[in-house]
Design a protein around this motif. Sequence first.
Motif, short mmCIF file in Angstrom:
data_model
loop_
_atom_site.label_atom_id
_atom_site.label_comp_id
_atom_site.label_asym_id
_atom_site.label_seq_id
_atom_site.Cartn_x
_atom_site.Cartn_y
_atom_site.Cartn_z
N GLU B 85 0.86 -1.19 0.00
CA GLU B 85 0.00 0.00 0.00
C GLU B 85 0.89 1.23 0.00
OE1 GLU B 85 -3.89 -0.15 1.81
OE2 GLU B 85 -3.34 1.58 3.05
N ALA B 86 0.84 1.99 -1.10
CA ALA B 86 1.75 3.10 -1.31
C ALA B 86 1.33 3.84 -2.58
CB ALA B 86 3.19 2.60 -1.47
N ASP B 87 2.05 4.93 -2.88
CA ASP B 87 1.89 5.62 -4.15
C ASP B 87 2.93 5.08 -5.12
OD1 ASP B 87 1.28 8.73 -2.41
OD2 ASP B 87 -0.16 7.30 -3.21
N TYR B 88 2.51 4.94 -6.38
CA TYR B 88 3.40 4.43 -7.41
C TYR B 88 3.47 5.44 -8.55
CZ TYR B 88 3.25 0.02 -4.93
OH TYR B 88 3.36 -0.95 -3.96
N TYR B 89 4.70 5.69 -9.01
CA TYR B 89 4.92 6.63 -10.10
C TYR B 89 5.73 5.95 -11.20
CZ TYR B 89 3.67 10.32 -6.76
OH TYR B 89 3.01 11.11 -5.85
N CYS B 90 5.32 6.18 -12.44
CA CYS B 90 6.17 5.78 -13.55
C CYS B 90 7.05 6.99 -13.92
CB CYS B 90 5.36 5.31 -14.75
SG CYS B 90 4.22 6.54 -15.43
N GLY B 91 8.09 6.72 -14.66
CA GLY B 91 8.97 7.79 -15.12
C GLY B 91 9.59 7.36 -16.45
N SER B 92 9.86 8.33 -17.30
CA SER B 92 10.42 8.01 -18.60
C SER B 92 11.41 9.07 -19.06
CB SER B 92 9.31 7.89 -19.65
OG SER B 92 9.84 7.66 -20.95
N TYR B 93 12.44 8.60 -19.72
CA TYR B 93 13.38 9.49 -20.37
C TYR B 93 12.70 10.07 -21.62
CZ TYR B 93 18.05 10.92 -22.00
OH TYR B 93 19.15 11.63 -22.39
N LEU B 94 13.06 11.29 -21.98
CA LEU B 94 12.44 11.96 -23.12
C LEU B 94 13.43 12.15 -24.27
CD1 LEU B 94 10.63 14.84 -21.20
CD2 LEU B 94 9.65 12.69 -21.96
N VAL B 95 12.90 12.36 -25.46
CA VAL B 95 13.76 12.56 -26.63
C VAL B 95 14.60 13.82 -26.51
CG1 VAL B 95 12.30 11.23 -28.20
CG2 VAL B 95 11.87 13.67 -27.87
N ASN B 96 14.16 14.77 -25.68
CA ASN B 96 14.92 16.02 -25.54
C ASN B 96 15.87 15.96 -24.33
OD1 ASN B 96 13.16 16.19 -23.42
ND2 ASN B 96 12.18 18.09 -24.06
N ASN B 97 16.21 14.74 -23.90
CA ASN B 97 17.17 14.54 -22.81
C ASN B 97 16.65 14.98 -21.45
OD1 ASN B 97 19.24 13.45 -24.50
ND2 ASN B 97 19.68 15.54 -25.17
N ARG B 98 15.35 15.15 -21.34
CA ARG B 98 14.78 15.45 -20.04
C ARG B 98 14.08 14.22 -19.49
NH1 ARG B 98 15.27 19.82 -23.04
NH2 ARG B 98 15.75 21.84 -22.06
#
Lengths: 120, 109
Positions: B85-98
């Motif tokens: 039981e928690a918060d879950y976040y996805c994350g992704s690298y971007l084409v503009n290096n961010r």
Amino acid sequence: DVQLVESGGGLVQPGGSMRLSCGASGFKFSDHYMDWVRQAPGKGLEWLGRIRMKIYSYTTEYAASVKGRFIISRDDSKDSLYLQMNSLETEDTAVYYCVRAGEGATLDYWGQGALVTVSS
Amino acid sequence: QSALTQPPSASGSPGQSVTISCTGTSSDVGHYNYVSWYQQHPGKAPKLLIFEVSKRPSGVPDRFSGSKSGNTASLTVSGLQAEDEADYYCGSYLVNNRYVFGTGTKVTV
């Protein structure tokens, strides 16, 4: 063990400046990209920016929301990362995390966070 | 850059499975296999669960698994336990290096 410890948070007035520091240990700091991420109270995670290693000339990237106001720097001789925050707004109130970037462009180790409160 | 889209909440009983989606675009999730998932308990720093779509760091139970199809990544938690039981976040690298995070999903067990 990898450790990241932020310091320098606190209360600052709107329009003011603040500098956060992050001390790293347990890994070769100079070999890693380092990022800053923040989380406003009750909100989600927001990526702020990244600084590369010396071989990439310590180049930086910033989120549009902070570009021109925030500056990320590092001192590899002190295993330290910094976030200079200028022209602070109440919307910048958040917990600020120092984060190591690992393989696969992931954020693999996080500090405990430093609370910055922007208020008059 | 807009945040990746996640459902606000998900729930399941102990022992069940729950799957969380993370929808982006061809400039982030769909472009690279650099999708990660993070778990955050209240008052704590986020912790890396999954990187490069489906890889687990050492110490992360194999109850956590990741996948991707097109512009949507998914995290499945099998055999739900109370401590999930928690918060879950996805994350992704971007084409503009961010980098960009998802909007976050609160999982209730």
